[in-house]
Motif scaffolding. Structure first.
Motif, PDB file in Angstrom:
ATOM      1  N   ALA A  25      26.417  41.007  56.723  1.00 42.18           N
ATOM      2  CA  ALA A  25      25.177  40.645  56.846  1.00 42.18           C
ATOM      3  C   ALA A  25      24.511  41.642  57.944  1.00 42.18           C
ATOM      4  O   ALA A  25      23.138  41.918  57.646  1.00 42.18           O
ATOM      5  N   LYS A  26      25.451  42.007  58.828  1.00 45.61           N
ATOM      6  CA  LYS A  26      24.734  42.952  59.725  1.00 45.61           C
ATOM      7  C   LYS A  26      24.271  44.325  59.559  1.00 45.61           C
ATOM      8  O   LYS A  26      23.715  45.141  59.888  1.00 45.61           O
ATOM      9  N   VAL A  27      25.087  44.792  58.237  1.00 48.50           N
ATOM     10  CA  VAL A  27      24.949  46.320  57.961  1.00 48.50           C
ATOM     11  C   VAL A  27      24.411  46.461  56.537  1.00 48.50           C
ATOM     12  O   VAL A  27      23.897  47.543  56.259  1.00 48.50           O
ATOM     13  N   ALA A  28      24.078  45.247  55.855  1.00 48.69           N
ATOM     14  CA  ALA A  28      23.531  45.348  54.599  1.00 48.69           C
ATOM     15  C   ALA A  28      21.951  45.927  54.827  1.00 48.69           C
ATOM     16  O   ALA A  28      21.312  45.446  55.690  1.00 48.69           O
ATOM     17  N   GLY A  29      21.667  46.826  54.111  1.00 51.46           N
ATOM     18  CA  GLY A  29      20.329  47.186  54.097  1.00 51.46           C
ATOM     19  C   GLY A  29      20.101  48.396  55.145  1.00 51.46           C
ATOM     20  O   GLY A  29      19.102  48.949  55.452  1.00 51.46           O
ATOM     21  N   SER A  30      21.028  48.691  55.924  1.00 52.29           N
ATOM     22  CA  SER A  30      20.733  49.690  57.131  1.00 52.29           C
ATOM     23  C   SER A  30      20.851  51.058  56.851  1.00 52.29           C
ATOM     24  O   SER A  30      20.479  51.694  57.515  1.00 52.29           O
ATOM     25  N   ALA A  31      21.594  51.438  55.497  1.00 56.08           N
ATOM     26  CA  ALA A  31      21.628  52.724  55.000  1.00 56.08           C
ATOM     27  C   ALA A  31      20.470  52.872  53.813  1.00 56.08           C
ATOM     28  O   ALA A  31      20.919  53.006  52.881  1.00 56.08           O
ATOM     29  N   THR A  32      19.124  52.901  54.351  1.00 57.29           N
ATOM     30  CA  THR A  32      18.299  52.868  53.360  1.00 57.29           C
ATOM     31  C   THR A  32      18.043  54.337  52.655  1.00 57.29           C
ATOM     32  O   THR A  32      17.502  54.468  51.819  1.00 57.29           O
ATOM     33  N   ASN A  33      18.531  55.378  53.370  1.00 57.46           N
ATOM     34  CA  ASN A  33      18.265  56.765  52.860  1.00 57.46           C
ATOM     35  C   ASN A  33      19.344  57.280  51.857  1.00 57.46           C
ATOM     36  O   ASN A  33      19.290  58.514  51.404  1.00 57.46           O
ATOM     37  N   LEU A  34      20.442  56.290  51.336  1.00 61.94           N
ATOM     38  CA  LEU A  34      21.595  56.722  50.594  1.00 61.94           C
ATOM     39  C   LEU A  34      21.025  56.613  49.046  1.00 61.94           C
ATOM     40  O   LEU A  34      20.226  55.752  48.703  1.00 61.94           O
ATOM     41  N   LYS A  35      21.335  57.772  48.264  1.00 56.59           N
ATOM     42  CA  LYS A  35      21.047  57.522  46.691  1.00 56.59           C
ATOM     43  C   LYS A  35      22.092  57.632  46.103  1.00 56.59           C
ATOM     44  O   LYS A  35      23.386  58.401  46.385  1.00 56.59           O
ATOM     45  N   PRO A  36      21.997  57.187  44.711  1.00 57.68           N
ATOM     46  CA  PRO A  36      23.249  57.120  43.814  1.00 57.68           C
ATOM     47  C   PRO A  36      23.611  58.612  43.446  1.00 57.68           C
ATOM     48  O   PRO A  36      22.981  59.529  43.539  1.00 57.68           O
ATOM     49  N   ILE A  37      24.925  58.844  43.439  1.00 60.00           N
ATOM     50  CA  ILE A  37      25.433  60.282  43.012  1.00 60.00           C
ATOM     51  C   ILE A  37      24.974  60.426  41.442  1.00 60.00           C
ATOM     52  O   ILE A  37      25.419  59.787  40.544  1.00 60.00           O
ATOM     53  N   LEU A  38      24.474  61.668  41.170  1.00 56.82           N
ATOM     54  CA  LEU A  38      23.917  62.044  40.063  1.00 56.82           C
ATOM     55  C   LEU A  38      25.201  62.387  39.058  1.00 56.82           C
ATOM     56  O   LEU A  38      26.053  62.701  39.640  1.00 56.82           O
ATOM     57  N   PRO A  39      25.293  62.129  37.859  1.00 56.55           N
ATOM     58  CA  PRO A  39      26.315  62.668  36.857  1.00 56.55           C
ATOM     59  C   PRO A  39      26.862  64.081  37.086  1.00 56.55           C
ATOM     60  O   PRO A  39      27.866  64.459  37.028  1.00 56.55           O
ATOM     61  N   GLU A  40      25.867  65.046  36.988  1.00 59.44           N
ATOM     62  CA  GLU A  40      26.114  66.591  37.405  1.00 59.44           C
ATOM     63  C   GLU A  40      26.687  66.746  38.665  1.00 59.44           C
ATOM     64  O   GLU A  40      27.566  67.809  38.610  1.00 59.44           O
ATOM     65  N   ASP A  41      26.715  65.936  39.765  1.00 63.95           N
ATOM     66  CA  ASP A  41      27.465  66.018  40.955  1.00 63.95           C
ATOM     67  C   ASP A  41      28.844  65.721  40.908  1.00 63.95           C
ATOM     68  O   ASP A  41      29.684  65.638  41.721  1.00 63.95           O
TER      69      ASP A  41
END
Length: 121
Positions: free
Chosen positions: A87-103
Motif C-alpha cells: 500500500a505504501k508503494v502502490a501508485g507511486s510510479a505514475t510515469n510508467l507505461k506498458p511495453i509496446l509489442p514492437e519493443d
C-alpha cells in the motif's frame, strides 16, 4: 614428533565430525568462546561490556537468564519478520507505461556455452 601425529589425528576427527554433523545439522556442536569481562554500574542498572570479536552487534535484543542468582546466559530474541507493505508503494510510479509489442522483439543470436571464452571477431 608426537605433537604432529596428535594434530593429524585431531584434524581427521574434526573432519569426520564435520561430515556427520553436516548430514544432520541438528547434531552440530556449539562453538563456545570464553571472554573475561567486568560488570559495571550504568545509571541505576548493572552492565556487562561485551568484547569485540563476538558475532553480536550493537542494538541486538537479547534475553537474559539468571540461574541461582549468579550464572548468566543470553539468547537472541527472535525478531518478527517484517512484511512488505504494498500500500505504501502502490501508485507511486505514475510515469510508467506498458511495453509496446514492437519493443518485445529481440534479435536472434547464437547461444554460447557457459564458461567458454567468446571468440571476438
Amino acid at each position: 614428533m608426537m605433537a604432529k601425529d596428535d594434530n593429524v589425528a585431531e584434524d581427521r576427527r574434526k573432519f569426520a565430525l564435520g561430515r556427520v554433523f553436516g548430514s544432520a545439522p541438528w547434531l552440530k556442536t556449539i562453538d563456545k568462546q570464553r571472554h573475561r569481562t567486568k560488570i559495571f554500574k550504568s545509571g541505576n542498572s548493572l552492565a556487562v561490556r561485551i568484547p569485540a570479536g563476538t558475532k553480536l552487534a550493537a542494538g541486538m535484543e537479547m534475553e537474559l537468564m539468571v540461574d541461582d542468582g549468579q550464572f548468566l546466559s543470553y539468547e537472541p530474541v527472535e525478531q518478527p519478520r517484517r512484511m512488505f507493505n504494498i500500500a505504501k508503494v502502490a501508485g507511486s510510479a505514475t510515469n510508467l507505461k506498458p511495453i509496446l509489442p514492437e519493443d518485445r522483439v529481440f534479435e536472434d543470436r547464437p547461444l554460447r556455452a557457459i564458461g567458454k571464452p567468446q571468440d571476438k571477431p
